[in-house]
Write an enzyme that holds these catalytic residues in place. Sequence first.
Site, PDB file in Angstrom:
ATOM      1  N   ASP A  12      -8.641  -5.756  -6.273  1.00 17.01           N
ATOM      2  CA  ASP A  12      -8.088  -5.534  -4.938  1.00 17.01           C
ATOM      3  C   ASP A  12      -7.014  -6.603  -4.715  1.00 17.01           C
ATOM      4  OD1 ASP A  12      -7.826  -4.573  -2.230  1.00 17.01           O
ATOM      5  OD2 ASP A  12      -9.038  -6.248  -1.545  1.00 17.01           O
ATOM      6  N   CYS A  76      -8.910  -0.778  -3.901  1.00 23.76           N
ATOM      7  CA  CYS A  76      -7.861  -1.030  -2.907  1.00 23.76           C
ATOM      8  C   CYS A  76      -7.235   0.321  -2.581  1.00 23.76           C
ATOM      9  CB  CYS A  76      -6.824  -1.971  -3.515  1.00 23.76           C
ATOM     10  SG  CYS A  76      -5.358  -2.212  -2.505  1.00 23.76           S
ATOM     11  N   HIS A 185     -10.851  -3.726   3.050  1.00 27.01           N
ATOM     12  CA  HIS A 185     -11.124  -4.902   3.878  1.00 27.01           C
ATOM     13  C   HIS A 185     -11.897  -4.528   5.154  1.00 27.01           C
ATOM     14  CE1 HIS A 185      -8.120  -6.975   1.432  1.00 27.01           C
ATOM     15  NE2 HIS A 185      -8.370  -8.098   2.056  1.00 27.01           N
TER      16      HIS A 185
HETATM   17  N1  DGL Z   1      -7.843  -3.856   0.663  1.00 26.77           N
HETATM   18  C1  DGL Z   1      -6.650  -3.168   0.505  1.00 26.77           C
HETATM   19  C2  DGL Z   1      -6.729  -1.697   0.790  1.00 26.77           C
HETATM   20  O1  DGL Z   1      -7.782  -1.131   0.649  1.00 26.77           O
HETATM   21  C3  DGL Z   1      -5.325  -3.761   0.829  1.00 26.77           C
HETATM   22  C4  DGL Z   1      -5.149  -4.728   1.926  1.00 26.77           C
HETATM   23  C5  DGL Z   1      -3.779  -5.372   1.812  1.00 26.77           C
HETATM   24  O2  DGL Z   1      -3.601  -6.115   0.843  1.00 26.77           O
HETATM   25  O3  DGL Z   1      -2.912  -5.106   2.658  1.00 26.77           O
HETATM   26  O4  DGL Z   1      -5.758  -1.067   1.117  1.00 26.77           O
END
Ligand code: DGL
Length: 267
Positions: A12, A76, A185
């Site tokens: 991620d 991610c 997140h």
């Molecule tokens: N955790 C990530 C997602 O699922 C990205 C967060 C980021 O780096 O902006 O999109």
Amino acid sequence: MRVDPRPIGIFDSGVGGLTVLREVKRRLPRESTVYLGDTARVPYGPRSAATVTKYAINNARTLLALADIKALVVACNTASAHALPALTEALPIPVVGVIEPGARAALAASTHGTIVVLGTSGTVRSGAYPRAIGPSRRVEARACPLFVPLVEEGWTTGDVPRLIAEQYLRDLPTDTSVIVLGCTHYPLLAPVLRAAVPAPIDGAAATAVELEALLRARDIQAPADSARRHRLLVTDAPEQLARVAPAFLGEAVDPASVELVDVLMTA
Ligand code: DGL
């Protein structure tokens, strides 16, 4: 039946993918894992598709080179939205993203009304969720960029995240039937979000189910008696990941065990 003791690679932009790692460990207790948080380059959300794709390939190649992974979980949504086809083409191993499982979880959780997806601006711009959910349902995707730094800081309760959540969740369609946390997140903010909306869901558990099916189909599950190992790698500030990781993983993390690595910059 063949077996394969090599670890599963998971990456991620930062700490968010630990919500997926937790589900992978729960669902697949025999498997070893190597998690890479690209904390030197977080956030991915505001960046272009080309840049996120380059970062995703850097991360995958780093996991292959450092840990000889047998499969990759793109934990991610932003990287899954922009880079899944490029990763699948570039890598010699199977790749699982989080958007298809998240879309399936959303469809399973509701049969009517609007599906609201909260994600980064990159995920929203990509249109990946409406595509994955399909034409049978109306989808409204909303970007919530301030959630990511809050979670990276471990600032997940109290008035500040609550007020930001209320602002982002204003004026939801009256027929909203389910809210999808389309960024890995965001589950850490679920207690705050639950105060504003009913039962938000996310794709972490469905991703682990898809990974399990893939390992079985390819005959590359870990042997029952294999010595398991779980590594945590970051590209910057290992102490910061060690500080917030216990809340994500539900277990203690020895700060000395978090490894600082350089990503391979070859795309
Ligand atoms: N955790 C990530 C997602 O699922 C990205 C967060 C980021 O780096 O902006 O999109």
